[in-house]
Write a protein that holds these residues in place. Structure first.
Motif, mmCIF file in Angstrom:
data_model
loop_
_atom_site.group_PDB
_atom_site.id
_atom_site.type_symbol
_atom_site.label_atom_id
_atom_site.label_comp_id
_atom_site.label_asym_id
_atom_site.label_seq_id
_atom_site.Cartn_x
_atom_site.Cartn_y
_atom_site.Cartn_z
ATOM 1 N N LYS A 188 0.800 -1.223 0.000
ATOM 2 C CA LYS A 188 0.000 0.000 0.000
ATOM 3 C C LYS A 188 0.830 1.270 0.000
ATOM 4 N N LEU A 189 1.996 1.287 0.620
ATOM 5 C CA LEU A 189 2.786 2.512 0.763
ATOM 6 C C LEU A 189 4.261 2.195 0.533
ATOM 7 N N THR A 190 4.913 2.924 -0.355
ATOM 8 C CA THR A 190 6.333 2.729 -0.647
ATOM 9 C C THR A 190 7.146 3.901 -0.094
ATOM 10 N N ALA A 191 8.221 3.600 0.615
ATOM 11 C CA ALA A 191 9.137 4.620 1.140
ATOM 12 C C ALA A 191 10.502 4.416 0.498
ATOM 13 N N ILE A 192 11.058 5.459 -0.102
ATOM 14 C CA ILE A 192 12.357 5.378 -0.778
ATOM 15 C C ILE A 192 13.340 6.310 -0.085
ATOM 16 N N TYR A 193 14.490 5.770 0.284
ATOM 17 C CA TYR A 193 15.546 6.571 0.911
ATOM 18 C C TYR A 193 16.760 6.573 -0.008
ATOM 19 N N TYR A 194 17.208 7.750 -0.438
ATOM 20 C CA TYR A 194 18.367 7.875 -1.323
ATOM 21 C C TYR A 194 19.664 7.852 -0.514
ATOM 22 N N LEU A 195 20.573 6.949 -0.882
ATOM 23 C CA LEU A 195 21.869 6.837 -0.198
ATOM 24 C C LEU A 195 22.927 7.582 -1.005
ATOM 25 N N ASN A 196 22.712 8.866 -1.223
ATOM 26 C CA ASN A 196 23.584 9.651 -2.102
ATOM 27 C C ASN A 196 23.910 10.998 -1.460
ATOM 28 N N PRO A 197 24.736 10.994 -0.391
ATOM 29 C CA PRO A 197 24.998 12.237 0.338
ATOM 30 C C PRO A 197 25.705 13.302 -0.488
ATOM 31 N N ASP A 198 26.430 12.917 -1.534
ATOM 32 C CA ASP A 198 27.154 13.894 -2.347
ATOM 33 C C ASP A 198 26.465 14.139 -3.692
ATOM 34 N N TRP A 199 25.183 13.823 -3.764
ATOM 35 C CA TRP A 199 24.470 13.996 -5.022
ATOM 36 C C TRP A 199 24.402 15.467 -5.424
ATOM 37 N N ALA A 200 24.557 15.707 -6.725
ATOM 38 C CA ALA A 200 24.409 17.046 -7.294
ATOM 39 C C ALA A 200 23.569 16.923 -8.555
ATOM 40 N N ALA A 201 22.942 18.015 -8.956
ATOM 41 C CA ALA A 201 22.046 17.978 -10.108
ATOM 42 C C ALA A 201 22.758 17.498 -11.370
ATOM 43 N N SER A 202 24.073 17.764 -11.457
ATOM 44 C CA SER A 202 24.823 17.348 -12.642
ATOM 45 C C SER A 202 24.918 15.830 -12.765
ATOM 46 N N HIS A 203 24.719 15.098 -11.658
ATOM 47 C CA HIS A 203 24.746 13.637 -11.693
ATOM 48 C C HIS A 203 23.490 13.068 -12.342
ATOM 49 N N GLU A 204 22.415 13.884 -12.372
ATOM 50 C CA GLU A 204 21.111 13.452 -12.857
ATOM 51 C C GLU A 204 20.599 12.292 -12.010
ATOM 52 N N GLY A 205 19.497 11.726 -12.437
ATOM 53 C CA GLY A 205 18.879 10.657 -11.650
ATOM 54 C C GLY A 205 17.837 11.218 -10.707
ATOM 55 N N ALA A 206 16.581 10.883 -10.926
ATOM 56 C CA ALA A 206 15.480 11.350 -10.077
ATOM 57 C C ALA A 206 14.330 10.380 -10.204
ATOM 58 N N ILE A 207 13.519 10.326 -9.177
ATOM 59 C CA ILE A 207 12.295 9.548 -9.279
ATOM 60 C C ILE A 207 11.235 10.465 -9.890
ATOM 61 N N ARG A 208 10.424 9.927 -10.765
ATOM 62 C CA ARG A 208 9.338 10.703 -11.359
ATOM 63 C C ARG A 208 8.020 10.105 -10.897
ATOM 64 N N LEU A 209 7.271 10.895 -10.148
ATOM 65 C CA LEU A 209 6.026 10.431 -9.550
ATOM 66 C C LEU A 209 4.859 10.811 -10.443
ATOM 67 N N PHE A 210 4.099 9.830 -10.859
ATOM 68 C CA PHE A 210 2.933 10.073 -11.691
ATOM 69 C C PHE A 210 1.696 9.960 -10.810
ATOM 70 N N HIS A 211 1.247 11.105 -10.339
ATOM 71 C CA HIS A 211 0.081 11.169 -9.472
ATOM 72 C C HIS A 211 -1.110 11.579 -10.325
ATOM 73 N N ARG A 212 -2.029 10.632 -10.497
ATOM 74 C CA ARG A 212 -3.123 10.798 -11.455
ATOM 75 C C ARG A 212 -2.527 10.977 -12.846
ATOM 76 N N ALA A 213 -2.735 12.113 -13.497
ATOM 77 C CA ALA A 213 -2.297 12.252 -14.885
ATOM 78 C C ALA A 213 -0.946 12.938 -15.014
ATOM 79 N N ALA A 214 -0.525 13.658 -13.988
ATOM 80 C CA ALA A 214 0.678 14.486 -14.106
ATOM 81 C C ALA A 214 1.889 13.798 -13.507
ATOM 82 N N GLY A 215 3.048 13.991 -14.111
ATOM 83 C CA GLY A 215 4.294 13.443 -13.584
ATOM 84 C C GLY A 215 5.148 14.548 -13.000
ATOM 85 N N ALA A 216 5.654 14.340 -11.786
ATOM 86 C CA ALA A 216 6.462 15.354 -11.115
ATOM 87 C C ALA A 216 7.836 14.784 -10.792
ATOM 88 N N PRO A 217 8.935 15.368 -11.339
ATOM 89 C CA PRO A 217 10.274 14.863 -11.019
ATOM 90 C C PRO A 217 10.672 15.233 -9.603
#
Length: 225
Positions: A188-217
């Motif tokens: 029923k419920l998913t929890a995701i924990y990112y193990l990326n303490p040094d993550w930066a936007a240049s690394h890319e990689g994101a979860i995209r959540l599709f809630h109803r019709a819209a997708g939110a990165p």
């Protein structure tokens, strides 16, 4: 740049279910064991990660109820996130992961995910990954309490998966975690924990959540998950 995650899935609460809490079992074993390693792990269990208090402070229930998801940056802090990342890397180096796949519910066909590998912790994982084991145990005890009460989340059974995406276009395809729904699948419920303490936007990689019709990165947060 590898993106490592710990995903835990909480189940709906059946009418009758009585399984022991792993935390209690481990604590009881530690009191009567002569093994120093297990005794040290028991002390780590007792100290814990203060996950319950941190979840209380983030108050995710409102966003879960109104938006269908909640984002909590820096949940465990930098030090704990780095320990968990190091443990996940040690498991990866030991060959504990296998290639990840989705299974088509209707046919049983496996859809492989290139560059994505996953594993589940087991009864011996505390030796290599004590912080990860404690995290899963504390999340199991607290997730049902901080989720909306009407969701009737089970606080005794929880599935989990440790995953790594190795870059170069590795990704999960758009999918539902629970296709069949109750009573066939109680997730029923998913929890995701990112193990990326040094993550930066240049690394890319994101979860995209599709809630109803819209997708939110929703990108992983640096500095503690």
């Amino acid at each position: 740049h590898c993106i490592a995650t710990m995903a835990c899935t909480a189940l709906a609460r059946p009418a009758a279910l009585a399984l022991p809490r792993p935390t209690r079992v481990l604590a009881q074993r530690s009191l009567c064991t002569p093994y120093p390693a297990l005794a040290a792990f028991a002390r780590q269990m007792e100290s814990g990660l203060s996950l319950g208090r941190r979840l209380d402070a983030s108050a995710p229930a409102h966003n879960l109820r109104t938006r269908g998801y909640a984002v909590v940056d820096g949940l465990l802090g930098d030090a704990a996130c780095r320990r968990m990342r190091t443990e996940a890397e040690a498991l990866h180096a030991a060959g504990s992961y296998s290639q990840s796949y989705s299974e088509v519910a209707e046919t049983g066909e496996k859809i492989w995910r290139p560059g994505v590998y996953a594993m589940e912790l087991n009864g011996e994982s505390w030796r290599v990954a004590p912080t990860l084991v404690i995290y899963v145990s504390e999340l199991m005890r607290n997730l049902a309490r901080v989720a909306p009460a009407e969701w009737a989340i089970n606080d005794r059974v929880l599935g989990h998966k440790l995953a790594v995406s190795e870059g170069d276009g590795a990704k999960y395809p758009r999918h539902l975690d629970n296709v069949l729904g109750a009573p066939h699948d109680l997730r029923k419920l998913t929890a995701i924990y990112y193990l990326n303490p040094d993550w930066a936007a240049s690394h890319e990689g994101a979860i995209r959540l599709f809630h109803r019709a819209a997708g939110a990165p929703t990108p992983p947060a640096g500095g503690g998950g």
